[in-house]
Design an enzyme around this catalytic site. Structure first.
Site, PDB file in Angstrom:
ATOM      1  N   ARG A 162       0.794  -1.224   0.000  1.00  0.00           N
ATOM      2  CA  ARG A 162       0.000   0.000   0.000  1.00  0.00           C
ATOM      3  C   ARG A 162       0.828   1.277   0.000  1.00  0.00           C
ATOM      4  O   ARG A 162       0.566   2.204  -0.746  1.00  0.00           O
ATOM      5  CB  ARG A 162      -0.917   0.044   1.239  1.00  0.00           C
ATOM      6  CG  ARG A 162      -2.235  -0.600   1.068  1.00  0.00           C
ATOM      7  CD  ARG A 162      -2.720  -1.104   2.404  1.00  0.00           C
ATOM      8  NE  ARG A 162      -1.809  -2.149   2.842  1.00  0.00           N
ATOM      9  CZ  ARG A 162      -1.975  -3.437   2.545  1.00  0.00           C
ATOM     10  NH1 ARG A 162      -3.012  -3.813   1.875  1.00  0.00           N
ATOM     11  NH2 ARG A 162      -1.091  -4.342   2.918  1.00  0.00           N
ATOM     12  N   THR A 163       1.828   1.345   0.856  1.00  0.00           N
ATOM     13  CA  THR A 163       2.548   2.612   0.992  1.00  0.00           C
ATOM     14  C   THR A 163       3.249   2.960  -0.318  1.00  0.00           C
ATOM     15  O   THR A 163       3.148   4.078  -0.818  1.00  0.00           O
ATOM     16  CB  THR A 163       3.559   2.532   2.154  1.00  0.00           C
ATOM     17  OG1 THR A 163       2.855   2.146   3.328  1.00  0.00           O
ATOM     18  CG2 THR A 163       4.238   3.862   2.394  1.00  0.00           C
ATOM     19  N   LYS A 172      24.364  -5.940  -2.135  1.00  0.00           N
ATOM     20  CA  LYS A 172      25.800  -6.147  -2.408  1.00  0.00           C
ATOM     21  C   LYS A 172      26.649  -5.525  -1.312  1.00  0.00           C
ATOM     22  O   LYS A 172      27.869  -5.452  -1.422  1.00  0.00           O
ATOM     23  CB  LYS A 172      26.184  -5.503  -3.741  1.00  0.00           C
ATOM     24  CG  LYS A 172      25.468  -6.052  -4.946  1.00  0.00           C
ATOM     25  CD  LYS A 172      26.024  -5.347  -6.190  1.00  0.00           C
ATOM     26  CE  LYS A 172      25.168  -5.583  -7.409  1.00  0.00           C
ATOM     27  NZ  LYS A 172      25.522  -4.646  -8.483  1.00  0.00           N
ATOM     28  N   ARG A 222      11.753   3.292   2.702  1.00  0.00           N
ATOM     29  CA  ARG A 222      11.402   2.313   3.749  1.00  0.00           C
ATOM     30  C   ARG A 222      12.637   1.470   4.020  1.00  0.00           C
ATOM     31  O   ARG A 222      13.301   1.014   3.086  1.00  0.00           O
ATOM     32  CB  ARG A 222      10.240   1.426   3.307  1.00  0.00           C
ATOM     33  CG  ARG A 222       9.998   0.307   4.306  1.00  0.00           C
ATOM     34  CD  ARG A 222       8.712  -0.413   4.071  1.00  0.00           C
ATOM     35  NE  ARG A 222       7.558   0.419   4.435  1.00  0.00           N
ATOM     36  CZ  ARG A 222       6.307  -0.010   4.390  1.00  0.00           C
ATOM     37  NH1 ARG A 222       6.032  -1.241   4.016  1.00  0.00           N
ATOM     38  NH2 ARG A 222       5.313   0.795   4.730  1.00  0.00           N
ATOM     39  N   HIS A 255       6.115   5.827  11.290  1.00  0.00           N
ATOM     40  CA  HIS A 255       5.540   5.730   9.943  1.00  0.00           C
ATOM     41  C   HIS A 255       4.612   6.930   9.761  1.00  0.00           C
ATOM     42  O   HIS A 255       3.388   6.803   9.770  1.00  0.00           O
ATOM     43  CB  HIS A 255       4.781   4.401   9.815  1.00  0.00           C
ATOM     44  CG  HIS A 255       4.426   3.996   8.419  1.00  0.00           C
ATOM     45  ND1 HIS A 255       4.401   4.868   7.355  1.00  0.00           N
ATOM     46  CD2 HIS A 255       4.085   2.781   7.908  1.00  0.00           C
ATOM     47  CE1 HIS A 255       4.043   4.217   6.261  1.00  0.00           C
ATOM     48  NE2 HIS A 255       3.852   2.946   6.567  1.00  0.00           N
TER      49      HIS A 255
HETATM   50  N1  ASP Z   1       1.906  -1.507   6.573  1.00  0.00           N
HETATM   51  C1  ASP Z   1       2.198  -1.060   7.898  1.00  0.00           C
HETATM   52  C2  ASP Z   1       3.685  -0.826   8.082  1.00  0.00           C
HETATM   53  O1  ASP Z   1       4.427  -0.907   7.138  1.00  0.00           O
HETATM   54  C3  ASP Z   1       1.634  -1.960   8.940  1.00  0.00           C
HETATM   55  C4  ASP Z   1       2.175  -3.358   8.987  1.00  0.00           C
HETATM   56  O2  ASP Z   1       3.021  -3.741   8.173  1.00  0.00           O
HETATM   57  O3  ASP Z   1       1.728  -4.086   9.882  1.00  0.00           O
HETATM   58  O4  ASP Z   1       4.103  -0.545   9.184  1.00  0.00           O
END
Ligand code: ASP
Length: 392
Positions: A50-51, A79, A100, A128
């Site tokens: 989703r993100t 690497k 991320r 987050h």
């Molecule tokens: N998608 C959210 C996160 O990346 C929640 C999860 O993964 O549980 O933190």
């Protein structure tokens, strides 16, 4: 000032309200050419659906272009390249970077290296913030307000990074949070210590949840705004219809390890939603869910998690417009609390093994700051600085 979104503390209350208003406009308006000519890099060194996709969809809807590295195994970090080197390169290719990473503090470290704004899409079990803006947008739309919300936070609250950023934001808007966690997976110390003098946290014994647990929930904390006369906050026992939302998080197995195979807490199911205090409560989850929400409640009007996920696009349209300088937000900027104090490079090292300064000291050298509660903390992950190594 570069417009990084590393922590929810990077935005003032007025800026959050203004950004959410703009997200509402983006939702109404749909696409535009606001970011034509701009390039967004999505650098995901941990899994995401989703993100990443909602940031990318948001960029496309604003007329911008996207470059992506979504598979850690296919990137040079596999690497052995340092985060600092990776970010330096991506910085040369793009106008904004969504990152991320599995290490706490990685986004802050990347923001120090990059000239482009860095948007934290999750740094280990730490924060987050863009998810929190999505959560606040959902709360405002579904409950009808942002102030004085009453939230039941439920699940793995130790490693659930979305919960950390959310608690911080809710408290700033006068919210009350009943945090019921998996035993041993309570909110980390730095989250509670970072709530500032306006909020208090104390152990709770919510009567309202007794039927669910056939007794007391294993681990509950009540986080309340302090009363204006600075007296002790009153206890709160949620009556029928008094909880606005249940915010559920999954067991973060990738951070806990194999020792915790299944949740101990009962799932959110029809029996759970029959609790009188939850009569009007919407059910939220940052997703993905595993077993903590029973699919039988999907058809219940209170199940808001898919609507919440859909809000990711307009909210991230607003975040990108702001970060890339095409949107001015109302209100003064608010530097993050941990960034306010001048940092000092420190002898010794952070005690948190998932901290970017421990994983990659060349990217993020050991550094301590004074936290909101005045104590010495790691500048990257906010863990208390080990005793004996604290500054004089
Ligand atoms: N998608 C959210 C996160 O990346 C929640 C999860 O993964 O549980 O933190």
């Amino acid at each position: 000032m570069k417009r990084d979104l590393v922590s929810i503390g990077d935005l003032s209350d007025a800026e959050i309200v203004s950004l959410l208003d703009h997200a509402g406009e983006c939702e109404q308006r749909g696409g535009s050419k606001t970011l034509e000519g701009a390039i967004l890099a999505t650098l995901f060194l941990e899994p995401s659906t989703r993100t990443r996709l909602s940031f990318e969809a948001a960029m496309h809807r604003l007329g911008g272009a996207v470059i992506t590295s979504a598979d850690p195994q296919a990137s040079s970090s596999a690497k052995g390249e340092t985060l600092a080197d990776t970010v330096r390169m991506v910085d040369a290719y793009a106008d904004a970077i969504v990152l991320r990473h599995s290490a706490a503090g990685a986004a802050r470290a990347a923001a120090r290296v990059a000239r482009a704004p860095v948007l934290n899409a999750g740094d280990g079990g730490h924060e987050h913030p863009s998810q929190t803006l999505v959560d606040l947008f959902t709360l405002k739309r579904e409950v009808g307000r942002l102030n004085d919300l009453r939230i039941l936070l439920y699940g793995d609250l130790r490693y659930g990074r979305t919960a950390h950023s959310l608690v911080r934001a809710l408290c700033r808007f006068g919210g009350t949070v009943l945090a019921v966690s998996e035993p041993g997976l309570e909110l980390p110390e730095y989250v509670l210590a970072g709530l500032g003098p306006g909020a208090s946290a104390e152990p709770a014994r919510p009567e309202a949840l007794r039927t669910l647990f056939r007794g007391e929930p294993p681990s509950a904390t009540l986080i309340r705004p302090r009363s204006r006369d600075s007296g002790p906050p009153r206890r709160w026992e949620p009556g029928p219809g008094e909880i606005d939302a249940v915010y559920v998080t999954r067991l973060q197995r990738e951070r806990i390890g194999a020792e915790r195979a299944a949740p101990v807490l009962p799932p959110v199911d029809p029996r759970f939603l029959a609790i009188p205090a939850l009569e009007r409560a919407i059910v939220m989850h940052p997703l993905p869910r595993t077993s903590e929400i029973d699919p039988r409640i999907d058809a219940d009007r209170r199940a808001a998690y898919f609507r919440q996920a859909a809000a990711g696009v307009p909210v991230r349209m607003a975040i990108l417009s702001w970060a890339l300088g095409r949107l001015e937000l109302a209100g003064p900027r608010r530097p993050d609390a941990t960034a306010q104090e001048p940092a000092s490079s420190a002898a010794g090292s952070c005690s948190e093994r998932t901290c970017i300064s421990v994983r990659e000291s060349s990217t993020a050298p050991a550094e301590r700051v004074r936290g909101a509660d005045g104590s010495a903390r790691c500048a990257w992950c906010e863990t208390p600085w080990p005793a004996g190594q604290a500054p004089a």
